[in-house]
Write a protein that holds these residues in place. Structure first.
Motif, PDB file in Angstrom:
ATOM      1  N   ARG A 165       8.707  70.937  51.289  1.00 27.89           N
ATOM      2  CA  ARG A 165       7.835  69.839  50.897  1.00 27.89           C
ATOM      3  C   ARG A 165       6.493  70.391  50.411  1.00 27.89           C
ATOM      4  O   ARG A 165       5.935  69.937  49.419  1.00 27.89           O
ATOM      5  N   ARG A 166       5.945  71.369  51.095  1.00 24.65           N
ATOM      6  CA  ARG A 166       4.671  71.963  50.680  1.00 24.65           C
ATOM      7  C   ARG A 166       4.805  72.637  49.316  1.00 24.65           C
ATOM      8  O   ARG A 166       3.923  72.571  48.496  1.00 24.65           O
ATOM      9  N   ARG A 167       5.911  73.322  49.103  1.00 28.64           N
ATOM     10  CA  ARG A 167       6.128  73.984  47.824  1.00 28.64           C
ATOM     11  C   ARG A 167       6.209  72.968  46.689  1.00 28.64           C
ATOM     12  O   ARG A 167       5.701  73.187  45.606  1.00 28.64           O
ATOM     13  N   THR A 168       6.838  71.843  46.940  1.00 28.39           N
ATOM     14  CA  THR A 168       6.962  70.804  45.917  1.00 28.39           C
ATOM     15  C   THR A 168       5.606  70.222  45.569  1.00 28.39           C
ATOM     16  O   THR A 168       5.277  70.049  44.405  1.00 28.39           O
ATOM     17  N   ILE A 169       4.804  69.934  46.563  1.00 29.77           N
ATOM     18  CA  ILE A 169       3.462  69.410  46.324  1.00 29.77           C
ATOM     19  C   ILE A 169       2.618  70.447  45.586  1.00 29.77           C
ATOM     20  O   ILE A 169       1.892  70.122  44.653  1.00 29.77           O
TER      21      ILE A 169
ATOM     22  N   THR B 225       3.673  72.764  43.529  1.00 29.10           N
ATOM     23  CA  THR B 225       4.136  72.841  42.142  1.00 29.10           C
ATOM     24  C   THR B 225       3.600  71.680  41.322  1.00 29.10           C
ATOM     25  O   THR B 225       3.143  71.854  40.191  1.00 29.10           O
ATOM     26  N   VAL B 226       3.639  70.493  41.879  1.00 30.57           N
ATOM     27  CA  VAL B 226       3.129  69.307  41.173  1.00 30.57           C
ATOM     28  C   VAL B 226       1.628  69.436  40.940  1.00 30.57           C
ATOM     29  O   VAL B 226       1.133  69.166  39.838  1.00 30.57           O
ATOM     30  N   LEU B 227       0.885  69.849  41.963  1.00 31.61           N
ATOM     31  CA  LEU B 227      -0.566  70.002  41.800  1.00 31.61           C
ATOM     32  C   LEU B 227      -0.910  71.078  40.776  1.00 31.61           C
ATOM     33  O   LEU B 227      -1.828  70.902  39.969  1.00 31.61           O
ATOM     34  N   THR B 228      -0.178  72.154  40.771  1.00 34.73           N
ATOM     35  CA  THR B 228      -0.419  73.207  39.784  1.00 34.73           C
ATOM     36  C   THR B 228      -0.181  72.686  38.369  1.00 34.73           C
ATOM     37  O   THR B 228      -0.967  72.940  37.459  1.00 34.73           O
ATOM     38  N   THR B 229       0.885  71.940  38.182  1.00 35.38           N
ATOM     39  CA  THR B 229       1.181  71.370  36.865  1.00 35.38           C
ATOM     40  C   THR B 229       0.094  70.395  36.430  1.00 35.38           C
ATOM     41  O   THR B 229      -0.350  70.411  35.284  1.00 35.38           O
ATOM     42  N   VAL B 230      -0.361  69.549  37.331  1.00 41.95           N
ATOM     43  CA  VAL B 230      -1.422  68.585  37.005  1.00 41.95           C
ATOM     44  C   VAL B 230      -2.714  69.310  36.662  1.00 41.95           C
ATOM     45  O   VAL B 230      -3.402  68.957  35.699  1.00 41.95           O
ATOM     46  N   ILE B 231      -3.052  70.338  37.403  1.00 36.44           N
ATOM     47  CA  ILE B 231      -4.280  71.093  37.137  1.00 36.44           C
ATOM     48  C   ILE B 231      -4.207  71.753  35.768  1.00 36.44           C
ATOM     49  O   ILE B 231      -5.177  71.734  35.000  1.00 36.44           O
ATOM     50  N   ILE B 232      -3.068  72.328  35.418  1.00 39.13           N
ATOM     51  CA  ILE B 232      -2.914  72.968  34.106  1.00 39.13           C
ATOM     52  C   ILE B 232      -3.034  71.929  32.989  1.00 39.13           C
ATOM     53  O   ILE B 232      -3.696  72.168  31.976  1.00 39.13           O
ATOM     54  N   LEU B 233      -2.419  70.776  33.160  1.00 34.44           N
ATOM     55  CA  LEU B 233      -2.508  69.732  32.138  1.00 34.44           C
ATOM     56  C   LEU B 233      -3.934  69.226  31.963  1.00 34.44           C
ATOM     57  O   LEU B 233      -4.424  69.060  30.844  1.00 34.44           O
ATOM     58  N   VAL B 234      -4.627  68.975  33.067  1.00 36.86           N
ATOM     59  CA  VAL B 234      -6.010  68.487  32.995  1.00 36.86           C
ATOM     60  C   VAL B 234      -6.915  69.541  32.357  1.00 36.86           C
ATOM     61  O   VAL B 234      -7.751  69.226  31.507  1.00 36.86           O
ATOM     62  N   ALA B 235      -6.724  70.796  32.728  1.00 33.88           N
ATOM     63  CA  ALA B 235      -7.552  71.861  32.157  1.00 33.88           C
ATOM     64  C   ALA B 235      -7.328  71.988  30.660  1.00 33.88           C
ATOM     65  O   ALA B 235      -8.273  72.168  29.884  1.00 33.88           O
ATOM     66  N   SER B 236      -6.087  71.876  30.208  1.00 33.53           N
ATOM     67  CA  SER B 236      -5.815  71.988  28.770  1.00 33.53           C
ATOM     68  C   SER B 236      -6.415  70.815  27.999  1.00 33.53           C
ATOM     69  O   SER B 236      -6.948  70.992  26.900  1.00 33.53           O
ATOM     70  N   VAL B 237      -6.363  69.616  28.563  1.00 34.11           N
ATOM     71  CA  VAL B 237      -6.966  68.460  27.895  1.00 34.11           C
ATOM     72  C   VAL B 237      -8.483  68.606  27.830  1.00 34.11           C
ATOM     73  O   VAL B 237      -9.100  68.353  26.796  1.00 34.11           O
TER      74      VAL B 237
END
Length: 67
Positions: A8-12, A14-26
């Motif tokens: 469960r921690r790994r899934t959270i 992964t999701v947070l890392t993806t969101v951070i990368i998307l927000v940073a690119s925008v």
């Protein structure tokens, strides 16, 4: 039970890392776009042409009015 908690921690994570990368690119894309736009506007506002002592000759006998 322990594997479930780690998974469960790994899934959270992964999701947070993806969101951070998307927000940073925008944010970076919007920032570079705004910088380029402001750079273009300031360079056009600073350029100007001044013409002094201009002479214009007109053909008075031309019916079309071409100069």
């Amino acid at each position: 039970m322990r594997n479930c908690v780690l998974n469960r921690r790994r899934t959270i994570s992964t999701v947070l890392t993806t969101v951070i990368i998307l927000v940073a690119s925008v944010v970076l894309g919007a920032g570079s776009g705004l910088y380029g736009t402001s750079l273009f506007q300031t360079s056009t506002q600073q350029d100007s042409i001044v013409v002094l002592g201009m002479n214009l000759w007109v053909n008075a006998t031309d019916s079309v009015g071409d100069a």
